[in-house]
Structures are given as structure tokens and as C-alpha cells.
Design an enzyme around this catalytic site. Structure first.
Site, short mmCIF file in Angstrom:
data_model
loop_
_atom_site.label_atom_id
_atom_site.label_comp_id
_atom_site.label_asym_id
_atom_site.label_seq_id
_atom_site.Cartn_x
_atom_site.Cartn_y
_atom_site.Cartn_z
N SER A 158 35.16 51.10 37.01
CA SER A 158 33.89 50.94 37.74
C SER A 158 33.97 51.66 39.08
O SER A 158 35.06 51.84 39.64
CB SER A 158 33.62 49.46 37.99
OG SER A 158 32.57 49.26 38.91
N TYR A 184 37.53 41.95 42.27
CA TYR A 184 36.98 42.83 41.25
C TYR A 184 37.43 44.27 41.49
O TYR A 184 37.88 44.96 40.57
CB TYR A 184 35.45 42.75 41.27
CG TYR A 184 34.77 43.68 40.29
CD1 TYR A 184 34.91 43.50 38.92
CD2 TYR A 184 33.98 44.74 40.74
CE1 TYR A 184 34.27 44.35 38.02
CE2 TYR A 184 33.34 45.59 39.85
CZ TYR A 184 33.49 45.40 38.49
OH TYR A 184 32.87 46.24 37.61
#
Length: 314
Positions: A158, A184
Site C-alpha cells: 500500500s 499499518y
């Protein structure tokens, strides 16, 4: 320095467009998280190109429904489902034990994002345990199956990797205050670093591993995040470029480029976005690749930490 890879595809390309004319007959693929979001479209495209696809899913019933729908849509009857809970090392090892024969494509697609602080029974922070440790055990456990045919491994990372490097002295937020976005971010950085070190270790085995940013797609991945929070995070970062959303079909396209394109044959440690190799990230830039995500020393350290934590010989 190798020349940057570009392809005929781009932001608006779909996974089915990428595989048009590609014949994957006789090839076997596993897609983690293949029962939802961009995972469904990844399975659809692989199946449409003739591959045998196994959906590795937490929810087997949902996986079976998707498999039935995609078999009907593509005419491919070789779409199977197997249970896989990435947060459970026992579940991952059982999947590995049950796999028989060669594996040509492993798409490490499943993941969680910005979860409240949650720990696995081992005490590991959930996002790192799911997004990296689970896939590390899966991929290294399937090494012999991958080596048998010279396979490609694709890690869905990501642009969130830009938030944080892997903080090796406190990966699991035992001493620092928990920040779900930092957690994350470091898990997504790990997805890229994994491919850097795999490329060094496995080049002679014919296995390649690369990572990608699929784009911003509204899926169940965002279930812990409100639109307002995402907007506030962009404001804090100074992002002024409007967010362009992708459909799940477009979001899966970059995965398929790394899975099937001859342009990436034999290459590892790459990071793609919008169907081409990402540029280095610079201040004020939206997207791109952080230098720390391809640092070979960090990649080697991540592998060592993963082996020691998981007690596997990879």
C-alpha cells in the site's frame, strides 16, 4: 540500475484487460483473501486466463459462494476454496501441509488496516501479525512448491507504507503508544522488504517476489476507518491532489501485471503502482516508493526477525 519498468496499462486498466490474450492453462494459483474486495477480481482474472485458482479465505462459506459465481462467469471449473486464518500460525501451517504439487502464482492479497490495538495470543500486534507474519509463514512454507516451477509471489502492499518504516526495536508497540496508522504503515513496508530479501535469497531457485499499491478502493478493508478520518489524514499530510478512487476491477490490475507480465520476468524487490514501477517518493509527492522500503539491510533484518519470532527456518 535497471531501467524503470512501464507497461501498456495504467490507472484505469482492469484486471481482465491485463490478462486479455494471456494463457495460464496448467498454472496453479493461490489468492489469500480471494473471497472479498480486489481479491475477488484477482481470482476472476486468473480464472478467466485459464489458471487453477485456490481461494484461501477465513470465511470458507463466502469463498465457496465466490468460487461458484466465478466458475459460472468464467467457465473455469477449477476454482477451489481452502481455509486460511492468517492471524493463526496453526491455520497457516495446516494450509501449507495440505498443499500438494507445484504452485506457480502466490498472491498475498489479504490484509487488515488501521485496526484498534489488538494482540494475537502470542502477543503480536494484529496488523503486523496478519499482513506480514502470516504471509511470511505461508510463503516460506510453500517454498518447495514454488521452487518446483519457478513461481511468482505478489504482495499487495500500500501507499500506506510511506507512513512508517519497520520499527525493529518495538514492532509490537510494547513500549511506544499505539498508533494504528503507524502499525499499518510498517506492516505494508514489510510487504515490500520481504520481496527485496526474497530476491536475494531465492534468485537461484527461480522464485520472484514483488509488491504493489493497488490504489484507493472502497472495500471492507476500510471498515475501521471513517471517510472523515481519511480526509483529515490527507489534510495533515498536506495532500492537495484530489483522491481518485478505483473500482475493485481496476484495483486488481496492478496485481495481475506483476503476476503475468513478461516485463517483470526474473525481477524481485520491485514496487508497482498504477500498473508500472513506482517512482522514488519525494516530499510533497502523492505516492511513490520510500527508500527505507527497499533498504537491503532492513530487508535482511526483517527476515531474521521473522524467522526468530515465528521459529521457522525460511
Amino acid at each position: 540500475m535497471s531501467e524503470r519498468i512501464t507497461t501498456p496499462f495504467g490507472f484505469e486498466s482492469t484486471a481482465l484487460e491485463v490478462v486479455e490474450g494471456v494463457d495460464l492453462s496448467g498454472r496453479r494459483a493461490v489468492v489469500t483473501g480471494g473471497a472479498s474486495g480486489i481479491g475477488v477480481e484477482t481470482v476472476r482474472a486468473l480464472a478467466a486466463a485459464g489458471a487453477e485458482v485456490t481461494i484461501a479465505a477465513r470465511n470458507v462459506e463466502a469463498g465457496q459462494q465466490v468460487a461458484a459465481e466465478l466458475s459460472a462467469a468464467t467457465g473455469n471449473k477449477s476454482i477451489f476454496v481452502a481455509p486460511l486464518e492468517l492471524t493463526s500460525q496453526d491455520s497457516v501451517k495446516e494450509f501449507v501441509r495440505s498443499w500438494d504439487g507445484p504452485l506457480h502464482l502466490l498472491i498475498n492479497n489479504a490484509g487488515v488496516m488501521a485496526t484498534p490495538l489488538t494482540r494475537t495470543p502470542e502477543g503480536w500486534e494484529l496488523q503486523f501479525a496478519t499482513n506480514h507474519f502470516g504471509h511470511f509463514t505461508l510463503t516460506t512454507g510453500l517454498f518447495d512448491a514454488l521452487r518446483a516451477e519457478g513461481a511468482r509471489v505478489v504482495n499487495v502492499s500500500s501507499g500506506g507504507h510511506l507512513i512508517s518504516p519497520v520499527v525493529f526495536d518495538d514492532i509490537h508497540f510494547e513500549r511506544r503508544e499505539y498508533d494504528r496508522w503507524a502499525a499499518y504503515g510498517q506492516s505494508k513496508t514489510a510487504n515490500v522488504l520481504f520481496g527485496v530479501e526474497a530476491g536475494r535469497r531465492w534468485a537461484s531457485d527461480g522464485i520472484t517476489m514483488n509488491a504493489l499499491m493497488p490504489g484507493v478502493i472502497l472495500t471492507a478493508l476500510q471498515r475501521h476507518v471513517t471517510p472523515e478520518e481519511l480526509a483529515e489524514r490527507r489534510r495533515q499530510r498536506g495532500d492537495t491532489v484530489p483522491v481518485r478512487l478505483k473500482t475493485p476491477e481496476q484495483g486488481a490490475a496492478t496485481t495481475l501485471v506483476l503476476a503475468v507480465s513478461p516485463l517483470v520476468e526474473g525481477r524481485s524487490g520491485l514496487y508497482f503502482e498504477d500498473c508500472e514501477e513506482a517512482l522514488p517518493h519525494t516530499p510533497g509527492m502523492t505516492g511513490g516508493l520510500a527508500a527505507y522500503a527497499t533498504d537491503p539491510e532492513a530487508a535482511a533484518q526483517l527476515w531474521k526477525v521473522s524467522e526468530e519470532t515465528l521459529k521457522v527456518q525460511a
